[in-house]
Design an enzyme around this catalytic site. Sequence first.
Site, PDB file in Angstrom:
ATOM      1  CE  LYS A  82      -3.728  -2.471   0.397  1.00  0.00           C
ATOM      2  NZ  LYS A  82      -3.282  -3.570  -0.447  1.00  0.00           N
ATOM      3  CG  ASP A  83      -0.491   4.460  -2.338  1.00  0.00           C
ATOM      4  OD1 ASP A  83      -1.338   3.565  -2.457  1.00  0.00           O
ATOM      5  OD2 ASP A  83      -0.075   5.136  -3.287  1.00  0.00           O
TER       6      ASP A  83
END
Length: 176
Positions: A82-83
């Site tokens: 995930k970012d």
Amino acid sequence: MDYREFFSHFGYLSEKPGIGGRIKVFPEDFVVIEEPLPSVFEGKKHAVFLLKKRNWDTMTAIKEIAKRAGISYRDIGFAGTKDRHAVTYQYISVPADAKDKVESVQIRDVELKFVSYGRFIKLGHLLGNRFRIIVRDVDEKAFERAKEIVGELREKGGFPNYFGYQRFGERRVVNH
């Protein structure tokens, strides 16, 4: 072929401008919520936790959790990265006998909540991700243009998964 050429070739890049503005001014402006496969919660060999992180990339958070819990980072399963510059929610699995150790881990901007027992989570064990994105500093025409863009995406059935900074981060741009 650069990304503009690629998207244009497949009809995904409009000649019209976007909506302008800025994203990711604050981590809370970009929220990612993982939708796991239901099969993740089948079984008893692993403890499944909901991991909420702010300004942490997935691997760095996983390695820090493992270090503080005294387990190998390879024993922690997750469905996808995930970012970093975001607030993200994703599921991780750890061996069932490590549940208490992981529950006691305390890391700034990282929260772990035990959800249930299940299986080892592997890359791809997710239905997808939901996003809440705040765009700041837009003009009065932004909302109308955003509605047009949504209409274009609906017409085309979405858009391809772009591999770039969003996917790998600034340090690891290896799109080949």
